[in-house]
Motif scaffolding. Sequence first.
Motif, PDB file in Angstrom:
ATOM      1  N   VAL A 199     -40.586  20.999  65.183  1.00  0.00           N
ATOM      2  CA  VAL A 199     -39.740  21.802  64.317  1.00  0.00           C
ATOM      3  C   VAL A 199     -40.104  23.276  64.416  1.00  0.00           C
ATOM      4  O   VAL A 199     -39.249  24.146  64.525  1.00  0.00           O
ATOM      5  CB  VAL A 199     -39.882  21.332  62.850  1.00  0.00           C
ATOM      6  CG1 VAL A 199     -39.236  22.315  61.906  1.00  0.00           C
ATOM      7  CG2 VAL A 199     -39.280  19.948  62.691  1.00  0.00           C
ATOM      8  N   HIS A 245     -38.647  25.814  67.356  1.00  0.00           N
ATOM      9  CA  HIS A 245     -37.242  26.182  67.550  1.00  0.00           C
ATOM     10  C   HIS A 245     -37.102  27.667  67.852  1.00  0.00           C
ATOM     11  O   HIS A 245     -37.761  28.513  67.240  1.00  0.00           O
ATOM     12  CB  HIS A 245     -36.421  25.832  66.318  1.00  0.00           C
ATOM     13  CG  HIS A 245     -34.976  26.203  66.460  1.00  0.00           C
ATOM     14  ND1 HIS A 245     -34.095  25.464  67.210  1.00  0.00           N
ATOM     15  CD2 HIS A 245     -34.263  27.257  65.977  1.00  0.00           C
ATOM     16  CE1 HIS A 245     -32.902  26.025  67.174  1.00  0.00           C
ATOM     17  NE2 HIS A 245     -32.975  27.115  66.436  1.00  0.00           N
ATOM     18  N   TYR A 269     -34.237  30.930  68.530  1.00  0.00           N
ATOM     19  CA  TYR A 269     -32.875  31.440  68.430  1.00  0.00           C
ATOM     20  C   TYR A 269     -32.401  31.890  69.809  1.00  0.00           C
ATOM     21  O   TYR A 269     -33.192  32.370  70.617  1.00  0.00           O
ATOM     22  CB  TYR A 269     -32.805  32.620  67.465  1.00  0.00           C
ATOM     23  CG  TYR A 269     -32.943  32.235  66.006  1.00  0.00           C
ATOM     24  CD1 TYR A 269     -31.815  32.016  65.219  1.00  0.00           C
ATOM     25  CD2 TYR A 269     -34.198  32.093  65.418  1.00  0.00           C
ATOM     26  CE1 TYR A 269     -31.926  31.675  63.874  1.00  0.00           C
ATOM     27  CE2 TYR A 269     -34.322  31.746  64.077  1.00  0.00           C
ATOM     28  CZ  TYR A 269     -33.186  31.544  63.309  1.00  0.00           C
ATOM     29  OH  TYR A 269     -33.308  31.200  61.981  1.00  0.00           O
ATOM     30  N   GLN A 316     -32.687  18.358  67.952  1.00  0.00           N
ATOM     31  CA  GLN A 316     -33.768  19.312  67.725  1.00  0.00           C
ATOM     32  C   GLN A 316     -33.483  20.674  68.345  1.00  0.00           C
ATOM     33  O   GLN A 316     -34.085  21.677  67.962  1.00  0.00           O
ATOM     34  CB  GLN A 316     -35.077  18.736  68.272  1.00  0.00           C
ATOM     35  CG  GLN A 316     -35.575  17.556  67.460  1.00  0.00           C
ATOM     36  CD  GLN A 316     -36.760  16.844  68.087  1.00  0.00           C
ATOM     37  OE1 GLN A 316     -36.909  16.851  69.302  1.00  0.00           O
ATOM     38  NE2 GLN A 316     -37.584  16.240  67.269  1.00  0.00           N
ATOM     39  N   ASP A 368     -29.089  24.818  66.251  1.00  0.00           N
ATOM     40  CA  ASP A 368     -29.390  25.789  65.201  1.00  0.00           C
ATOM     41  C   ASP A 368     -29.094  25.178  63.839  1.00  0.00           C
ATOM     42  O   ASP A 368     -29.898  25.282  62.912  1.00  0.00           O
ATOM     43  CB  ASP A 368     -28.551  27.055  65.394  1.00  0.00           C
ATOM     44  CG  ASP A 368     -29.038  27.894  66.567  1.00  0.00           C
ATOM     45  OD1 ASP A 368     -30.214  28.276  66.565  1.00  0.00           O
ATOM     46  OD2 ASP A 368     -28.242  28.138  67.490  1.00  0.00           O
ATOM     47  N   VAL A 369     -27.912  24.542  63.737  1.00  0.00           N
ATOM     48  CA  VAL A 369     -27.515  23.885  62.492  1.00  0.00           C
ATOM     49  C   VAL A 369     -26.850  22.562  62.842  1.00  0.00           C
ATOM     50  O   VAL A 369     -26.036  22.487  63.779  1.00  0.00           O
ATOM     51  CB  VAL A 369     -26.545  24.764  61.673  1.00  0.00           C
ATOM     52  CG1 VAL A 369     -26.076  24.026  60.422  1.00  0.00           C
ATOM     53  CG2 VAL A 369     -27.197  26.086  61.294  1.00  0.00           C
ATOM     54  N   LEU A 370     -27.170  21.520  62.097  1.00  0.00           N
ATOM     55  CA  LEU A 370     -26.586  20.196  62.298  1.00  0.00           C
ATOM     56  C   LEU A 370     -25.440  19.984  61.315  1.00  0.00           C
ATOM     57  O   LEU A 370     -25.609  20.173  60.109  1.00  0.00           O
ATOM     58  CB  LEU A 370     -27.650  19.112  62.091  1.00  0.00           C
ATOM     59  CG  LEU A 370     -28.810  19.141  63.092  1.00  0.00           C
ATOM     60  CD1 LEU A 370     -29.979  18.314  62.578  1.00  0.00           C
ATOM     61  CD2 LEU A 370     -28.357  18.631  64.448  1.00  0.00           C
ATOM     62  N   TYR A 414     -31.195  13.276  61.003  1.00  0.00           N
ATOM     63  CA  TYR A 414     -31.240  14.728  60.878  1.00  0.00           C
ATOM     64  C   TYR A 414     -32.500  15.187  60.152  1.00  0.00           C
ATOM     65  O   TYR A 414     -33.097  16.213  60.505  1.00  0.00           O
ATOM     66  CB  TYR A 414     -30.016  15.222  60.085  1.00  0.00           C
ATOM     67  CG  TYR A 414     -28.717  15.306  60.852  1.00  0.00           C
ATOM     68  CD1 TYR A 414     -28.603  14.891  62.182  1.00  0.00           C
ATOM     69  CD2 TYR A 414     -27.564  15.808  60.238  1.00  0.00           C
ATOM     70  CE1 TYR A 414     -27.401  14.967  62.863  1.00  0.00           C
ATOM     71  CE2 TYR A 414     -26.353  15.897  60.914  1.00  0.00           C
ATOM     72  CZ  TYR A 414     -26.276  15.480  62.222  1.00  0.00           C
ATOM     73  OH  TYR A 414     -25.083  15.561  62.887  1.00  0.00           O
ATOM     74  N   THR A 420     -35.544  15.965  62.216  1.00  0.00           N
ATOM     75  CA  THR A 420     -35.527  17.091  63.152  1.00  0.00           C
ATOM     76  C   THR A 420     -36.069  18.365  62.528  1.00  0.00           C
ATOM     77  O   THR A 420     -36.510  19.270  63.236  1.00  0.00           O
ATOM     78  CB  THR A 420     -34.094  17.384  63.636  1.00  0.00           C
ATOM     79  OG1 THR A 420     -33.317  17.900  62.549  1.00  0.00           O
ATOM     80  CG2 THR A 420     -33.434  16.119  64.189  1.00  0.00           C
ATOM     81  N   ARG A 472     -34.254  20.566  61.292  1.00  0.00           N
ATOM     82  CA  ARG A 472     -33.247  21.598  61.463  1.00  0.00           C
ATOM     83  C   ARG A 472     -32.361  21.683  60.212  1.00  0.00           C
ATOM     84  O   ARG A 472     -32.199  20.705  59.490  1.00  0.00           O
ATOM     85  CB  ARG A 472     -32.365  21.308  62.692  1.00  0.00           C
ATOM     86  CG  ARG A 472     -33.110  21.178  64.010  1.00  0.00           C
ATOM     87  CD  ARG A 472     -34.010  22.387  64.304  1.00  0.00           C
ATOM     88  NE  ARG A 472     -33.270  23.633  64.206  1.00  0.00           N
ATOM     89  CZ  ARG A 472     -33.757  24.744  63.621  1.00  0.00           C
ATOM     90  NH1 ARG A 472     -34.968  24.736  63.073  1.00  0.00           N
ATOM     91  NH2 ARG A 472     -33.028  25.830  63.571  1.00  0.00           N
ATOM     92  N   TRP A 515     -27.973  33.346  60.593  1.00  0.00           N
ATOM     93  CA  TRP A 515     -28.353  33.226  62.010  1.00  0.00           C
ATOM     94  C   TRP A 515     -28.566  34.603  62.635  1.00  0.00           C
ATOM     95  O   TRP A 515     -29.533  34.816  63.372  1.00  0.00           O
ATOM     96  CB  TRP A 515     -27.265  32.457  62.764  1.00  0.00           C
ATOM     97  CG  TRP A 515     -27.433  32.500  64.249  1.00  0.00           C
ATOM     98  CD1 TRP A 515     -28.296  31.756  65.003  1.00  0.00           C
ATOM     99  CD2 TRP A 515     -26.727  33.353  65.160  1.00  0.00           C
ATOM    100  NE1 TRP A 515     -28.171  32.092  66.332  1.00  0.00           N
ATOM    101  CE2 TRP A 515     -27.219  33.065  66.458  1.00  0.00           C
ATOM    102  CE3 TRP A 515     -25.745  34.326  65.012  1.00  0.00           C
ATOM    103  CZ2 TRP A 515     -26.746  33.727  67.590  1.00  0.00           C
ATOM    104  CZ3 TRP A 515     -25.269  34.984  66.130  1.00  0.00           C
ATOM    105  CH2 TRP A 515     -25.775  34.673  67.414  1.00  0.00           C
ATOM    106  N   GLU A 548     -34.798  27.070  56.087  1.00  0.00           N
ATOM    107  CA  GLU A 548     -35.859  26.188  56.583  1.00  0.00           C
ATOM    108  C   GLU A 548     -35.970  25.025  55.600  1.00  0.00           C
ATOM    109  O   GLU A 548     -36.538  25.167  54.517  1.00  0.00           O
ATOM    110  CB  GLU A 548     -37.188  26.936  56.682  1.00  0.00           C
ATOM    111  CG  GLU A 548     -37.194  28.003  57.756  1.00  0.00           C
ATOM    112  CD  GLU A 548     -38.568  28.609  57.947  1.00  0.00           C
ATOM    113  OE1 GLU A 548     -39.547  28.062  57.375  1.00  0.00           O
ATOM    114  OE2 GLU A 548     -38.672  29.630  58.640  1.00  0.00           O
TER     115      GLU A 548
END
Length: 485
Positions: free
Chosen positions: A274, A277, A279, A372, A375-377, A398, A401, A403, A446, A453
């Motif tokens: 996690v 990640h 950007y 994973q 950016d966003v699920l 989810y 992950t 995320r 973003w 988080e």
Amino acid sequence: MQQPEQQPIQKKHWLILSHGFNMDGRAASQTITDKIPYFLEAGVKPMVFSSITGIQDQHIAHRQFLAWGPAAFRFDFRHWVANQYGRGWFYKLTTRSVSFLLVPFIALEKLFLGYSSQWSWAMPAYVHGLKEIRNNNVDLIYSTGGAWSAHLAALWLKKKTGLPWIAEIHDPLVIRKSPQDQGFDKPINRDARFRQYLEKQLCKYADLVWWFTDGAVHYAKVRNPNLNEPGNTVAMMVIPGAMPPLQQTKEEKNVEKHSTEEQSADKQSAEKIVQAHQYSNKLHLCHFGSLAKDRSLSTILKAVNHLTQHHPKARGQIQIHAYGAPLDELSKDAINECSQNGIDDLLIAHGRLEKDSLTGKSGRERVMQAMQAADVLILLHGTDEWCAEYIPSKFYEYLWTGRPIWALSHRNPQLDAMLEERGAYISHAESEAEVNRALERIWLDWRNQQLIEPKWMPIGVDQAAQCILDKVHDINQIHSLVMNR
């Protein structure tokens, strides 16, 4: 995730009826296969009956049977050929030939019965199950679905033998149409009528039955007031949870792993993933699972259109990825609308991720890696009334992950509460304004590299398995007292 201390079990030989057992990436399969290690650790000796649609398990007793009806035979045959030979020319030739030969028989089956295709798998499951019971190889019947044929076979076995029967209901058998609809009206559709009958039988004859949401239990009790009354069927809610990603990898490779230390190590490793990640130059919104008219990406696509009108800089900075299912018609129409407004390459449809022959990664592994990397699920709950009784199984994956989740929920306080507790972007699916505001907030977060988080609060499978084991222990004690009288 630390496991509670296990309770001793008196009746250890379980016959598990699961039509879609060991089907890679299928929620109906993962819900039961993920529990198997915990059952084994508790001393259960499972014997699984399934269709031929999945991979035969080499570590437990697992028998696969062809359904006896033409529609189910066609469905099962397609999956069997795909598992054995892939989806190349041989798959196309054989499946099309078999489908052509079965067309008249399938038409007759639909004309005279009108049930969903997998119903006929109940017949071989019952015949072979009865044989095992008469050979004293079964102490308890466990039906899980998915396809309701498993519950039908278990009902027949219960009536014939009187053995303890526990049932796991994935999706509500009775589909309500509105908040005022309690599910009492007689459906026009024959399959729906049979599912209504089957729910009554489950709630009358099963020793223990559980659903996956508070809403589903509530409405089942409304229709079946005998539930949880003394001497009657015990009903409860069990959150199914999901395996940690690294544990999924080992389970897919048939590596046994049951110790608490290893599970704790998995959780720590997942936390490290996690934190890694990164950007990129695009906001990647990813959806996993089925799409339909009531669960469509068109809502998101329209929100992107709205966002770019107010924030032109967002144009070209957002990309939506769809995994696991063909695009629905509403999504296709929305893509065309976006293209007319000059928004291109907005949606990428990856289809179903299955086992990669080059890397050896299973479909489930590949899905988790894609999750994973998001950016966003996106969690599309749907807009039908039955959402009050349903939580998408992907939600629990989810959570592992780490995320951020953007949920478009509908009439489900239980889902909303779990999302709020962990930190998520939440919109009510029926409110276009809420969806637009949520996407704007996500895009701004973003750009500032300050996406939510979420709190690290995943829900494992161990808690579900332990809840079932505890209840079965109580049921076995009751049955032992009755037998000794």
